[in-house]
Each structure stands twice: as structure tokens, then as C-alpha cells.
Scaffold this active site. Structure first.
Site, PDB file in Angstrom:
ATOM      1  N   THR A   1       0.819  -1.214   0.000  1.00 59.14           N
ATOM      2  CA  THR A   1       0.000   0.000   0.000  1.00 59.14           C
ATOM      3  C   THR A   1       0.849   1.259   0.000  1.00 59.14           C
ATOM      4  OG1 THR A   1      -1.814  -1.110   1.143  1.00 59.14           O
ATOM      5  CG2 THR A   1      -1.771   1.273   1.276  1.00 59.14           C
TER       6      THR A   1
ATOM      7  N   THR B   1       0.971  -4.081   4.414  1.00 57.51           N
ATOM      8  CA  THR B   1       0.671  -4.339   5.822  1.00 57.51           C
ATOM      9  C   THR B   1       0.015  -5.688   6.088  1.00 57.51           C
ATOM     10  OG1 THR B   1      -1.446  -3.181   5.633  1.00 57.51           O
ATOM     11  CG2 THR B   1       0.460  -1.887   6.354  1.00 57.51           C
ATOM     12  N   ASP B   2      -0.630  -6.291   5.085  1.00 60.36           N
ATOM     13  CA  ASP B   2      -1.399  -7.508   5.344  1.00 60.36           C
ATOM     14  C   ASP B   2      -0.546  -8.636   5.912  1.00 60.36           C
ATOM     15  OD1 ASP B   2      -3.690  -6.272   4.545  1.00 60.36           O
ATOM     16  OD2 ASP B   2      -3.887  -7.325   2.635  1.00 60.36           O
TER      17      ASP B   2
ATOM     18  N   SER C   1       1.351  -7.469  -0.369  1.00 59.00           N
ATOM     19  CA  SER C   1       1.981  -8.395   0.580  1.00 59.00           C
ATOM     20  C   SER C   1       1.322  -9.769   0.664  1.00 59.00           C
ATOM     21  CB  SER C   1       2.071  -7.766   1.972  1.00 59.00           C
ATOM     22  OG  SER C   1       0.795  -7.582   2.541  1.00 59.00           O
TER      23      SER C   1
END
Length: 384
Positions: A69, A149-150, A116
Site C-alpha cells: 500500500t 501491511t497484510d 503483501s
């Protein structure tokens, strides 16, 4: 409001509006160009151009980019969910935060450019090896890694276990794409470079920086789907924070990491297959049988409560254990310690301490590169 106050506020407000417009429109134009072409799933590593050694007093920080992101874009600057992750390259991100030049000598490298969820074992090994190569150099004082971030916490914990240096490594991401109004990526990136160059960051293990807070890779986790304060360390707390352009530390990780870790990936070309199965009412044994048939060497169970398994799950797990598969009992709860059971070792089970299922998978993969002895693997979960 007096006329004098109004006259003072007008130029300030105009400056804010102008700055916001220039920021968002600049990235939106870039986004329009990025979304008009197809971004490859894997981008070749940018050649290391043998930068000339810096002679100023600033730390030399290398940024390794993986996408996510923080490099995301959309043609609409109010779009914070339906955007293209990994659309912008590392040079674009660096140019967007020229203030970094005042705190470090920064250079970047694109390792991959993906969301990710698409980070796999091959990318983990590639990233870790490159990180170790850079940290071994005298002209590199720290490494910052941009990441979606995932699955950020998984990559950070993997690096925490395999990095062979006490130099700072900071993993950073954002919850809003670069094109969004009030994007959090630029300041997160600035702060990550600040933390990577701070003397107090040395020896802290791999760090995660978002929303001004510094977390340990071992303890930090994503807790909310979309909010900017999603990364939290609920039980153990943060290690520190960035406040007023200063880096503050208050805690240290109590678990083994980096230079104290026994795990070495320098000669590895692949990692053992470890799968995660979720415990729920009326689940079936066939999930365990399928994992074993597919080649799993380890299975992490996101158990209910204190790592509990149903009778059906226990049957499947014990059958897998008899075939040499290590079963790691974690929990779907979100926090807390899964306590060991006296019956674990006899069934080829281990308990995962306070590691969530996704981090337990990371440690179990690395443990299986060292041993298949269930007692030794349990000791790894007790120590790391």
C-alpha cells in the site's frame, strides 16, 4: 474574529490547501500512468550502483522496496481501499520525501513490487539474503524495508530470526495509498529512516514502524482492517516511539533474535512446507489428511481458546504426527499464551507460546531446517 486574525489565517489556510493539492495531484498523475499499464508480479532488483562512500556525518540507510500500500496508487485521491498496491517504484517514494536527505544518506533498491499477500517463501529468502549482504557492508548503517501491511508482521518476524547483524532493520508500511489525501506512507517512511539511523536502534532486533510507534517484530500484529493505528502490541507493549523528530525507547524484546538466533538461511534455496488449519465447530479430519498428502512437514493449528482441538481435529493431528509431521498448537483468540501440555510430545505436538498462527508458521518452518526432534522444536518456541 478580528480583521487582524482573519488576515493571519488566510495565507496559512491557502498554503495548506495549495500543499495538499500539489501532493495529491502529483501522486494521482503518477497513479494514472501506473494504472494504465500492467505492473509485473516480480520486478528485478535494481542494480546496486556502487554508490560512492558518503563523507558527511549522516547515517547511510538502504531502503529495500517490496511494494504494498505504501507504493499503492489510485486515480482518485479519496480512495483508500480500492487501489492498486505496489504500483510505484522506490525512486518515486524517495523523491516524494526529500526531507529524508536531512537525516540520512538514502538509496533504494526494488526487490519486488507486489501486494503483501503475494509475498512467498522465495521472496522471503531473497529479501533476507540481500538484507544480510547489505548489513555486512561498512558503508551501510541500517536497512529500511517497505512492505504491504497484510503480511508485514510475518516478513518482519522472519527477518528477526535470520538477520545476522545488530545494525537496525526497520520494516515500514502504510494503511493509505500514496495518492490518498492525508496518506500516512510519507511520514512513516521518514520516521523509519530516522529510526534506522538512531544509535538506540542498534541491537533491538527487527523493528516495525507505523503511526509513530516502534514495535518489536516478535510482538507486533495487525489488529484492524483499515485504520492507520492498526499495528499494536497488545500484551507486551511497544518498544518506543518517534515524537517531535526524536526516537525514544522504553523496552527491549526478551526473546532471542538476529545475532543470537541459530537460524541461518545463507545456503537455503527453499523452506519446508508448513500449513495453517483453523479450528471451528464441526470441522473435519480431512483437512489434516489433505495437508499431509500435499507434503506438509508441519501444521500450525489456530486452535480455540488455549490451543484446544476438537476430538476430530485431534484424530487428524495425531495421525499426521505419526507420519512425522510436527503439529504446533496456536490460538485463534488473538492474544495470550498457549500453555504446554504433558501429552504434546507423545503426539508430535508443540505449543507456540504467545505466537499467533502466522508467526508460529514462520518459526516452525525455520525450526524444521534445523531438526525434526519435537523436544528441540518446543525449546525454540520457548526461546524465540
Amino acid at each position: 474574529m478580528t480583521n487582524m486574525k482573519k488576515m493571519t489565517m488566510i495565507p496559512l489556510l491557502a498554503g495548506f490547501i495549495l500543499g495538499s493539492t500539489l501532493w495529491s495531484s502529483g501522486f494521482t498523475n503518477t497513479a494514472a500512468a501506473a494504472t494504465s499499464t500492467t505492473t509485473p508480479a516480480s520486478v528485478s532488483t535494481t542494480a546496486d550502483k556502487s554508490e560512492k562512500p558518503q563523507t558527511n556525518h549522516l547515517p547511510n540507510i538502504k531502503i529495500l522496496a517490496t511494494g504494498g500500500t505504501i507504493a499503492g496508487s489510485s486515480a482518485v485521491n479519496t480512495d483508500t481501499t480500492d487501489y492498486k498496491a505496489g504500483a510505484l517504484g522506490i525512486e518515486t517514494l524517495i523523491k516524494a520525501v526529500p526531507e529524508m536527505k536531512s537525516i540520512a544518506n538514502v538509496s533504494g533498491e526494488q526487490v519486488v513490487n507486489v501486494g503483501s499477500p503475494d509475498i512467498n517463501n522465495d521472496i522471503l529468502l531473497k529479501l533476507a539474503k540481500r538484507t544480510n549482504e547489505l548489513l555486512a557492508r561498512d558503508d551501510v548503517d541500517g536497512v529500511v524495508i517497505t512492505h504491504g501491511t497484510d503480511t508485514l508482521e510475518e516478513t518482519a518476524y522472519f527477518l528477526d530470526l535470520v538477520v545476522k547483524s545488530d545494525k537496525p532493520v526497520v520494516v515500514v508500511g502504510s494503511m493509505r495509498p500514496a495518492t490518498a489525501i492525508s496518506a500516512d506512507g510519507p511520514f512513516n517512511l521518514y520516521n523509519a529512516v530516522k529510526v534506522a539511523g538512531a544509535p538506540g536502534s542498534k541491537g533491538q532486533g527487527v523493528l516495525v514502524l507505523l503511526n509513530d510507534r516502534i514495535g518489536a517484530a516478535r510482538y507486533i500484529t495487525k489488529t484492524n482492517t483499515t485504520t492507520v493505528d492498526t499495528f499494536k502490541s497488545v500484551e507486551q507493549g511497544y518498544l518506543g516511539a518517534v515524537v517531535g523528530d526524536q526516537v525514544y525507547y522504553y523496552n527491549k524484546s526478551a526473546r532471542k533474535h538476529t545475532t543470537a538466533s541459530v537460524f541461518d538461511i545463507s545456503n537455503l534455496t527453499e523452506l519446508p512446507q508448513v500449513d495453517i488449519l483453523y479450528e471451528y465447530q464441526n470441522n473435519g479430519r480431512y483437512l489434516y489428511d489433505a495437508a499431509v498428502a500435499a507434503g506438509a512437514k508441519g501444521i500450525v493449528v489456530a486452535g480455540s481458546g488455549n490451543g484446544s482441538l476438537s476430538k476430530t481435529s485431534t484424530e487428524g493431528a495425531e495421525a499426521a504426527g505419526k507420519k512425522g509431521v510436527i503439529i504446533a498448537r496456536s490460538t485463534r483468540v488473538g492474544s495470550g499464551v498457549v500453555s504446554p501440555s504433558t501429552k504434546d510430545a507423545a503426539s508430535n505436538f508443540v505449543s507456540t507460546d504467545s505466537l499467533n498462527p502466522q508467526k508460529a508458521r514462520i518459526l516452525l518452518m525455520l525450526a524444521l531446517t534445523q531438526t525434526h526432534d519435537v523436544n528441540q522444536i518446543q525449546s525454540f518456541f520457548n526461546e524465540y
